[in-house]
Design an enzyme around this catalytic site. Sequence first.
Site, mmCIF file in Angstrom:
data_model
loop_
_atom_site.group_PDB
_atom_site.id
_atom_site.type_symbol
_atom_site.label_atom_id
_atom_site.label_comp_id
_atom_site.label_asym_id
_atom_site.label_seq_id
_atom_site.Cartn_x
_atom_site.Cartn_y
_atom_site.Cartn_z
ATOM 1 N N LYS A 85 0.754 -1.296 -0.044
ATOM 2 C CA LYS A 85 0.039 0.011 0.019
ATOM 3 C C LYS A 85 1.039 1.051 0.040
ATOM 4 O O LYS A 85 1.830 1.168 0.863
ATOM 5 C CB LYS A 85 -0.891 -0.058 1.161
ATOM 6 C CG LYS A 85 -2.034 0.924 1.334
ATOM 7 C CD LYS A 85 -2.581 1.075 2.597
ATOM 8 C CE LYS A 85 -4.028 2.169 2.532
ATOM 9 N NZ LYS A 85 -4.636 2.080 3.698
ATOM 10 N N SER A 160 -9.565 2.055 3.158
ATOM 11 C CA SER A 160 -8.860 2.670 2.523
ATOM 12 C C SER A 160 -7.829 1.943 1.530
ATOM 13 O O SER A 160 -7.310 2.473 0.553
ATOM 14 C CB SER A 160 -8.284 3.802 2.998
ATOM 15 O OG SER A 160 -7.221 3.339 3.864
ATOM 16 N N SER A 184 -9.711 -0.240 7.315
ATOM 17 C CA SER A 184 -9.171 -0.053 6.145
ATOM 18 C C SER A 184 -8.667 -1.470 5.466
ATOM 19 O O SER A 184 -8.475 -1.553 4.370
ATOM 20 C CB SER A 184 -8.459 0.908 5.971
ATOM 21 O OG SER A 184 -8.890 2.119 5.772
HETATM 22 N N1 GLN Z 1 -12.940 4.582 6.517
HETATM 23 C C1 GLN Z 1 -12.316 4.903 7.748
HETATM 24 C C2 GLN Z 1 -11.892 6.389 7.514
HETATM 25 O O1 GLN Z 1 -12.058 7.070 6.528
HETATM 26 C C3 GLN Z 1 -10.986 3.982 8.262
HETATM 27 C C4 GLN Z 1 -9.956 4.373 7.371
HETATM 28 C C5 GLN Z 1 -8.960 3.542 7.781
HETATM 29 O O2 GLN Z 1 -8.944 2.732 8.227
HETATM 30 N N2 GLN Z 1 -7.535 3.689 7.196
HETATM 31 O O3 GLN Z 1 -11.256 6.994 8.398
#
Ligand code: GLN
Length: 484
Positions: A85, A160, A184
Amino acid sequence: MTGSKPTKAVPRTIRIARQAVASGETKAVAIAERCYATIATEDANINAWLSLSKERALEQAARIDKMAERGETLPPLAGVPIGIKDVLTMLGAPATAGSKILEGYRPPYDATVVARLDAAGAVLLGKLNCDEFAMGSSNENSAYGPVHNPRALDRVPGGSSGGSAAAVAANMAVATLGTDTGGSIRQPASFCGVVGLLPTYGRVSRYGLIAFASSLDRVGPFTHTVEDAATLLGVLAGHDAMDATTSLEPVPDYVAALDQPVKGLRIGIPEEYFSDGLDPEVRAAIEKAADDLRAAGCTLHKVSLPHTRYAIPTYYVLATAEASANLARFDGVRYGLRAANATSLSGMYRQSRDAGFGKEVKRRILLGTYVLSAGYYDAYYRKAQQVRTLLTRDFLQAFHSVDAMLTPTAPTPAFKLGEKTDDPLSMYLADIYTVTANLAGICGISVPCGNSKEGLPIGAQILGKHFDEATVLRLANAVEQAQG
Ligand code: GLN
């Protein structure tokens, strides 16, 4: 699936890839080339990759092939192609974090997790698309375009770590690394039909991770199988002198743990996770997974996590507060983008940040700065810290009577691209079942447990005690076995 298939497919699992390389049946270089050929045909429609590190990958693969030819003992991930990532650093490779503000930045070191994969013989293919600074649940917040779900190209892959989930689902890599601050890893794994593991806070080093919310961020793997997740955790886990929050807790043999039967394990079903907003098809798939665990000899128990309804507001206060502090370093001076025509220092900061950050990241910086500001700190940030303690206690309390919990990973299967982009609140609610584990510091996994009528994957989430990844993996393995 689109595009024409390369003549030979990318191996599906670590075990298959490693065995092929060790036996001399397939060269590690050939496997890496198949990955790049698959990326060349498939990724035009998926957009999972932001940059490829072919030189480093092929060099490593050739080194592994030499070792195999000489009959040397091969490291555990010898020749296994893995994607990273783009919030993790790889020496000399671009690291954008999905943001324009980091355009052109090439970090001078490997993240600890990257170095550990490299030392274990993995072939690092390149960097994967994600929501900007890992903020999002659909990968639509990337400055480099959205990722499409390989299982249905008009749907989001989740976020994400959308690129990481999609790359495994589309067989462009055997495994990938993602990060999980509020879901995420688990949510995109669920949306793309792959396995995604959230290690306990402190189990895996964050050194070299571009921070979003440091008290919540974790690094973990995406794989096709639970066994592969266990293998990778064994490589990634352990103390790191470069990350003071990593634990000295010994690292067990997670793969060997999979052989222990799950019979007798007590599974908690938290009632708050099965309320209104849950899609009926997701509910049915989780109930089926519960039946499968019962058939394997587990006992099921209703439990309550009474503060669950405060989880989303608590998460979005704490995560944004930490983000506003972490992102202060991107000011046009040290990294990436710098506004060209600024006439003063503060103007240069302002213009660089205005041009470099996307809409959602700006929203979070504003929210985070607000909840930390004098006069509001006690009402928001401090209060959220107190509620975080209550949420953690909910889990500790429940874990007195059960060994792990079974819940949906996400309230629905993958939604359509564009469906929630105008409504940040409904996007935030996609994290309702995942943010609690980050707030409490516990571990978890998402494992495929069925498909909707439309053929969209559904994931079951298993949550475990601090540093009890072995039990989570054993249970996920049982769910996977029952799928056949
Ligand atoms: N969807 C969550 C956010 O927007 C979690 C994102 C993540 O785990 N990096 O913060």
